[in-house]
Design a protein around this motif. Sequence first.
Motif, short mmCIF file in Angstrom:
data_model
loop_
_atom_site.label_atom_id
_atom_site.label_comp_id
_atom_site.label_asym_id
_atom_site.label_seq_id
_atom_site.Cartn_x
_atom_site.Cartn_y
_atom_site.Cartn_z
N LEU A 38 0.88 -1.17 0.00
CA LEU A 38 0.00 0.00 0.00
C LEU A 38 0.91 1.21 0.00
O LEU A 38 1.73 1.40 0.90
CB LEU A 38 -0.90 0.02 1.23
CG LEU A 38 -1.63 1.36 1.50
CD1 LEU A 38 -2.55 1.72 0.34
CD2 LEU A 38 -2.41 1.29 2.82
N PHE A 39 0.79 2.03 -1.03
CA PHE A 39 1.61 3.24 -1.16
C PHE A 39 0.75 4.43 -0.81
O PHE A 39 -0.26 4.70 -1.47
CB PHE A 39 2.14 3.36 -2.58
CG PHE A 39 3.02 4.56 -2.83
CD1 PHE A 39 4.40 4.46 -2.74
CD2 PHE A 39 2.46 5.79 -3.17
CE1 PHE A 39 5.21 5.57 -2.97
CE2 PHE A 39 3.25 6.90 -3.41
CZ PHE A 39 4.63 6.79 -3.30
N ILE A 62 -2.76 2.12 -4.23
CA ILE A 62 -2.28 3.48 -4.00
C ILE A 62 -3.35 4.38 -3.38
O ILE A 62 -4.49 4.42 -3.84
CB ILE A 62 -1.78 4.11 -5.31
CG1 ILE A 62 -0.56 3.34 -5.83
CG2 ILE A 62 -1.42 5.58 -5.11
CD1 ILE A 62 -0.01 3.85 -7.14
N LEU A 63 -2.95 5.06 -2.31
CA LEU A 63 -3.77 6.09 -1.68
C LEU A 63 -3.03 7.42 -1.80
O LEU A 63 -1.87 7.53 -1.41
CB LEU A 63 -3.97 5.76 -0.18
CG LEU A 63 -4.46 6.90 0.72
CD1 LEU A 63 -5.84 7.38 0.27
CD2 LEU A 63 -4.49 6.45 2.18
N ILE A 98 3.31 -1.16 4.06
CA ILE A 98 2.69 0.14 3.86
C ILE A 98 3.81 1.17 3.80
O ILE A 98 4.63 1.26 4.71
CB ILE A 98 1.71 0.52 4.98
CG1 ILE A 98 0.58 -0.49 5.08
CG2 ILE A 98 1.14 1.93 4.72
CD1 ILE A 98 -0.40 -0.21 6.21
N ILE A 99 3.84 1.93 2.71
CA ILE A 99 4.84 2.98 2.54
C ILE A 99 4.16 4.34 2.68
O ILE A 99 3.24 4.65 1.93
CB ILE A 99 5.52 2.90 1.16
CG1 ILE A 99 6.26 1.57 1.00
CG2 ILE A 99 6.48 4.07 0.96
CD1 ILE A 99 6.74 1.30 -0.42
N ILE A 100 4.61 5.12 3.65
CA ILE A 100 4.18 6.51 3.74
C ILE A 100 5.24 7.33 3.03
O ILE A 100 6.38 7.43 3.50
CB ILE A 100 4.06 6.99 5.20
CG1 ILE A 100 3.10 6.10 5.99
CG2 ILE A 100 3.59 8.45 5.24
CD1 ILE A 100 1.67 6.21 5.58
N CYS A 101 4.92 7.89 1.87
CA CYS A 101 5.91 8.60 1.07
C CYS A 101 5.61 10.09 1.01
O CYS A 101 4.72 10.53 0.30
CB CYS A 101 5.95 8.02 -0.35
SG CYS A 101 7.27 8.70 -1.37
N GLY A 102 6.39 10.86 1.77
CA GLY A 102 6.32 12.31 1.69
C GLY A 102 7.25 12.80 0.61
O GLY A 102 7.94 12.02 -0.05
N HIS A 103 7.34 14.11 0.43
CA HIS A 103 8.20 14.62 -0.64
C HIS A 103 8.63 16.05 -0.36
O HIS A 103 8.04 16.76 0.48
CB HIS A 103 7.46 14.56 -1.98
CG HIS A 103 6.28 15.48 -2.07
ND1 HIS A 103 6.36 16.76 -2.58
CD2 HIS A 103 4.97 15.31 -1.70
CE1 HIS A 103 5.17 17.33 -2.55
NE2 HIS A 103 4.31 16.48 -2.02
N SER A 104 9.65 16.47 -1.06
CA SER A 104 10.16 17.83 -0.93
C SER A 104 9.20 18.83 -1.57
O SER A 104 8.42 18.48 -2.46
CB SER A 104 11.55 17.94 -1.57
OG SER A 104 11.49 17.64 -2.96
N GLN A 184 4.73 -4.56 7.60
CA GLN A 184 5.79 -3.60 7.90
C GLN A 184 5.38 -2.21 7.41
O GLN A 184 4.76 -2.07 6.36
CB GLN A 184 7.09 -4.01 7.21
CG GLN A 184 7.72 -5.28 7.76
CD GLN A 184 9.03 -5.59 7.06
OE1 GLN A 184 9.87 -4.71 6.87
NE2 GLN A 184 9.20 -6.83 6.64
N ILE A 185 5.75 -1.21 8.18
CA ILE A 185 5.48 0.18 7.82
C ILE A 185 6.80 0.87 7.48
O ILE A 185 7.77 0.77 8.23
CB ILE A 185 4.77 0.93 8.98
CG1 ILE A 185 3.42 0.28 9.27
CG2 ILE A 185 4.59 2.40 8.63
CD1 ILE A 185 2.71 0.87 10.48
N HIS A 186 6.82 1.57 6.36
CA HIS A 186 8.03 2.24 5.90
C HIS A 186 7.76 3.73 5.71
O HIS A 186 6.70 4.11 5.20
CB HIS A 186 8.50 1.65 4.56
CG HIS A 186 8.60 0.17 4.55
ND1 HIS A 186 9.77 -0.51 4.82
CD2 HIS A 186 7.66 -0.79 4.30
CE1 HIS A 186 9.56 -1.81 4.74
NE2 HIS A 186 8.29 -2.01 4.41
N GLY A 187 8.71 4.55 6.09
CA GLY A 187 8.63 5.98 5.85
C GLY A 187 9.63 6.39 4.80
O GLY A 187 10.84 6.21 4.98
N TRP A 188 9.16 6.93 3.69
CA TRP A 188 10.04 7.34 2.59
C TRP A 188 9.87 8.84 2.31
O TRP A 188 8.78 9.39 2.48
CB TRP A 188 9.71 6.58 1.31
CG TRP A 188 10.17 5.14 1.30
CD1 TRP A 188 10.69 4.42 2.34
CD2 TRP A 188 10.12 4.25 0.19
NE1 TRP A 188 10.97 3.14 1.95
CE2 TRP A 188 10.63 3.00 0.63
CE3 TRP A 188 9.69 4.36 -1.13
CZ2 TRP A 188 10.73 1.90 -0.22
CZ3 TRP A 188 9.78 3.27 -1.97
CH2 TRP A 188 10.30 2.05 -1.52
#
Length: 217
Positions: A38-39, A62-63, A98-104, A184-188
Amino acid sequence: MLINDLIKGNKKFREVSFPRYEGDVKELVEKGQKPEILFVGCSDSRVTPDLMLDTKPGDMFILRNVGNFVPPYSPDDDFHGSSAVIEYAVSILGVKHIIICGHSHCGACKSLYQDIGPSPDLIHVKKWLELGKRAKEYTLLAIQDKSDQEKLYRATERISIVHQMENLLTFPEVERKVKSGELQIHGWYYRIEDGTIEYYDGEECSFKPLKENANAK
């Protein structure tokens, strides 16, 4: 970009790209989707999950929402679009990551420091931005030189990812599966300007360059 550009783009996709995935798509139609990831990303038009991760149809559920925020679990009868996606991915699809993907250059994180006014046209935006309040408060405590706005924004973007990861754990099934090792939870953190990704190292409480096998078990 005009609507006609999108129509031409679809024609090109059908003629050039789709044939490469046709077999995969037919199998996905016949057997259903079984994504393991889950992205959770931002709605920002500059964030392009399939391009930046070179994925194909069926790889990721994708969310996307403003700020890649995760609302805490709330067992009421209101409408919870983002929460519904999380619940479906975890309880129905059985994703493993689950990937929590923030960005610049995130507009949502920047807006935390601005007064967007009392306009009723932005009532839902203002409410949604409350999900970044803790990240802002923590950043203001952690950053001494608050005059450097760009540094403040970049720090807020990264810290927000960590807080959204914490919010994920308020969902009972997410917490249960994380504790059992099923999830697993990932922070990107995605840098729009150069395409690189950093991952959050929970043991060292810092973001590091994403490499093969990094943050993956």
